[in-house]
Design an enzyme around this catalytic site. Structure first.
Site, PDB file in Angstrom:
ATOM      1  N   SER A   8       5.050   9.628  35.725  1.00  0.00           N
ATOM      2  CA  SER A   8       5.419   8.380  35.045  1.00  0.00           C
ATOM      3  C   SER A   8       6.805   7.934  35.480  1.00  0.00           C
ATOM      4  O   SER A   8       7.791   8.652  35.285  1.00  0.00           O
ATOM      5  CB  SER A   8       5.408   8.585  33.531  1.00  0.00           C
ATOM      6  OG  SER A   8       6.047   7.478  32.926  1.00  0.00           O
ATOM      7  N   HIS A  32       2.175   6.480  37.522  1.00  0.00           N
ATOM      8  CA  HIS A  32       1.900   5.970  36.171  1.00  0.00           C
ATOM      9  C   HIS A  32       2.995   4.969  35.786  1.00  0.00           C
ATOM     10  O   HIS A  32       4.188   5.285  35.826  1.00  0.00           O
ATOM     11  CB  HIS A  32       1.881   7.160  35.210  1.00  0.00           C
ATOM     12  CG  HIS A  32       1.493   6.838  33.815  1.00  0.00           C
ATOM     13  ND1 HIS A  32       0.179   6.770  33.396  1.00  0.00           N
ATOM     14  CD2 HIS A  32       2.243   6.587  32.709  1.00  0.00           C
ATOM     15  CE1 HIS A  32       0.140   6.494  32.094  1.00  0.00           C
ATOM     16  NE2 HIS A  32       1.379   6.372  31.659  1.00  0.00           N
ATOM     17  N   ASP A  34       4.360   2.527  32.842  1.00  0.00           N
ATOM     18  CA  ASP A  34       4.297   2.255  31.406  1.00  0.00           C
ATOM     19  C   ASP A  34       4.802   0.850  31.109  1.00  0.00           C
ATOM     20  O   ASP A  34       6.003   0.579  31.204  1.00  0.00           O
ATOM     21  CB  ASP A  34       5.138   3.287  30.649  1.00  0.00           C
ATOM     22  CG  ASP A  34       4.492   4.664  30.658  1.00  0.00           C
ATOM     23  OD1 ASP A  34       3.331   4.760  30.224  1.00  0.00           O
ATOM     24  OD2 ASP A  34       5.134   5.625  31.112  1.00  0.00           O
ATOM     25  N   MET A  36       5.565  -1.756  28.368  1.00  0.00           N
ATOM     26  CA  MET A  36       5.820  -1.795  26.912  1.00  0.00           C
ATOM     27  C   MET A  36       6.417  -3.143  26.546  1.00  0.00           C
ATOM     28  O   MET A  36       7.312  -3.638  27.248  1.00  0.00           O
ATOM     29  CB  MET A  36       6.803  -0.692  26.525  1.00  0.00           C
ATOM     30  CG  MET A  36       6.349   0.701  26.901  1.00  0.00           C
ATOM     31  SD  MET A  36       7.495   1.923  26.254  1.00  0.00           S
ATOM     32  CE  MET A  36       6.864   3.417  27.030  1.00  0.00           C
ATOM     33  N   HIS A  65      -0.424   1.650  32.367  1.00  0.00           N
ATOM     34  CA  HIS A  65      -0.683   1.985  30.963  1.00  0.00           C
ATOM     35  C   HIS A  65      -0.051   0.903  30.108  1.00  0.00           C
ATOM     36  O   HIS A  65       1.175   0.841  29.985  1.00  0.00           O
ATOM     37  CB  HIS A  65      -0.069   3.373  30.687  1.00  0.00           C
ATOM     38  CG  HIS A  65      -0.164   3.805  29.267  1.00  0.00           C
ATOM     39  ND1 HIS A  65       0.565   4.876  28.769  1.00  0.00           N
ATOM     40  CD2 HIS A  65      -0.913   3.347  28.227  1.00  0.00           C
ATOM     41  CE1 HIS A  65       0.276   5.045  27.487  1.00  0.00           C
ATOM     42  NE2 HIS A  65      -0.606   4.126  27.132  1.00  0.00           N
ATOM     43  N   MET A  67       1.029  -0.695  26.935  1.00  0.00           N
ATOM     44  CA  MET A  67       1.327  -0.518  25.510  1.00  0.00           C
ATOM     45  C   MET A  67       1.835  -1.859  25.001  1.00  0.00           C
ATOM     46  O   MET A  67       3.031  -2.064  24.768  1.00  0.00           O
ATOM     47  CB  MET A  67       2.366   0.606  25.344  1.00  0.00           C
ATOM     48  CG  MET A  67       1.755   1.981  25.578  1.00  0.00           C
ATOM     49  SD  MET A  67       2.987   3.237  25.961  1.00  0.00           S
ATOM     50  CE  MET A  67       3.176   2.911  27.716  1.00  0.00           C
ATOM     51  N   MET A 136      -3.033   9.997  23.950  1.00  0.00           N
ATOM     52  CA  MET A 136      -1.581  10.146  23.822  1.00  0.00           C
ATOM     53  C   MET A 136      -1.278  11.469  23.124  1.00  0.00           C
ATOM     54  O   MET A 136      -1.830  11.749  22.062  1.00  0.00           O
ATOM     55  CB  MET A 136      -0.994   9.007  22.976  1.00  0.00           C
ATOM     56  CG  MET A 136      -0.967   7.630  23.613  1.00  0.00           C
ATOM     57  SD  MET A 136      -0.088   7.508  25.189  1.00  0.00           S
ATOM     58  CE  MET A 136       1.525   8.222  24.810  1.00  0.00           C
ATOM     59  N   ASP A 181      -1.142  12.142  28.046  1.00  0.00           N
ATOM     60  CA  ASP A 181       0.113  11.456  28.343  1.00  0.00           C
ATOM     61  C   ASP A 181       1.106  11.713  27.211  1.00  0.00           C
ATOM     62  O   ASP A 181       0.865  11.320  26.066  1.00  0.00           O
ATOM     63  CB  ASP A 181      -0.166   9.953  28.498  1.00  0.00           C
ATOM     64  CG  ASP A 181       1.085   9.156  28.837  1.00  0.00           C
ATOM     65  OD1 ASP A 181       2.135   9.763  29.114  1.00  0.00           O
ATOM     66  OD2 ASP A 181       0.994   7.911  28.828  1.00  0.00           O
TER      67      ASP A 181
END
Ligand code: DX5
Ligand code: ZN
Length: 235
Positions: A8, A32, A34, A36, A65, A67, A136, A181
């Site tokens: 990540s 990966h 993230d 957000m 990913h 979020m 998660m 994760d």
């Protein structure tokens, strides 16, 4: 399924993302990313423009990913941009079937993310629509948190749910992967693999290490050894 490692970049140096991607390109399977939005989680990271820039510079496929509160609206664009995998959260999607199908139609693998407090059983009917389940193992939002052992029974239950589906899908090579994760490290990766995970996200355990490429190699070796010991179907 073979073990896969997805470092990540949340724990990488955001000012040097291309170099940080390069650091693991020989040893990792995915990168990966993230995303957000400061609403679904209390943190703000990056979005589509940075993913588009990374796609030009990173050799590894991107494992995005999301979020974010409105994945139905935003997720397909990540697949259209060229991400290899796009994961939306079960808690956020209002039309998950439509959104998962749109991700696939745009050419990416589609994933369904599940928070620690969310039961997988509520989403069993969706499993035939997904290429990956992301469980998660911390509350989403930040890197470097402590692994939540309470999620391990859910990893086992999810692996059991995937068994018959993967047996059916195996001839076409379309097995559903099971990603963990959060807090995945040399301390915890074996427990995850034994419980049934086959894709491992690691942020601080990779980018906090002096040699990220080597950290990936070591995590993979540990996971492979633990998978060989495990009793889950397909291990
Ligand atoms: C947390 C993110 C994770 C995070 C993992 O919400 O989804 O991908 O980067 O970081 P570590 O491995 O440090 O827990
Ligand atoms: Zn993540």
């Amino acid at each position: 399924m073979a073990v896969q490692i997805s470092p990540s970049i949340l724990s990488a140096d955001f000012a040097r993302l291309a170099d940080e991607a390069k650091a693991v390109e020989e040893t990792a399977d995915w990168l990966h990313v993230d995303v957000m939005d400061n609403h679904f989680v209390p943190n703000l990271t990056l979005g589509l423009p940075v993913v588009e820039a990374l796609l030009k510079h990173a050799a590894l496929p991107l494992d995005c990913h999301l979020m974010i509160t409105d994945p139905d609206r935003h997720a397909p664009a990540y697949a259209e941009a060229g991400a290899g995998s796009v994961t939306i959260h079960a808690e956020a999607a209002k039309a998950p079937v439509r959104t998962l199908r749109a991700i696939r139609t745009a050419g990416a693998r589609c994933g369904l993310g599940i928070n620690p407090g969310t039961a997988i059983e509520s989403y069993e009917d969706l499993l035939d629509e997904v290429d990956m389940v992301l469980l998660m193992t911390v509350e989403p939002g930040f890197g470097g948190q402590h692994f939540l052992d309470m999620v391990l029974p859910k990893v086992r239950r999810t692996r059991a749910m995937l068994a018959s589906r993967n047996a059916r899908r195996a001839p076409e090579g379309r097995e559903i992967w099971l990603q963990v994760d959060g807090g995945v490290s040399e301390e915890t990766i074996e427990r995850c693999a034994e419980a049934g995970a086959d894709v491992f996200v690691a942020g601080s355990a990779v980018y906090g290490a002096r040699d990220p490429a080597r950290a990936v190699r070591e995590l993979r070796e540990q996971a492979e050894r633990a998978t060989a010991r495990a009793a889950w179907p397909g291990a």
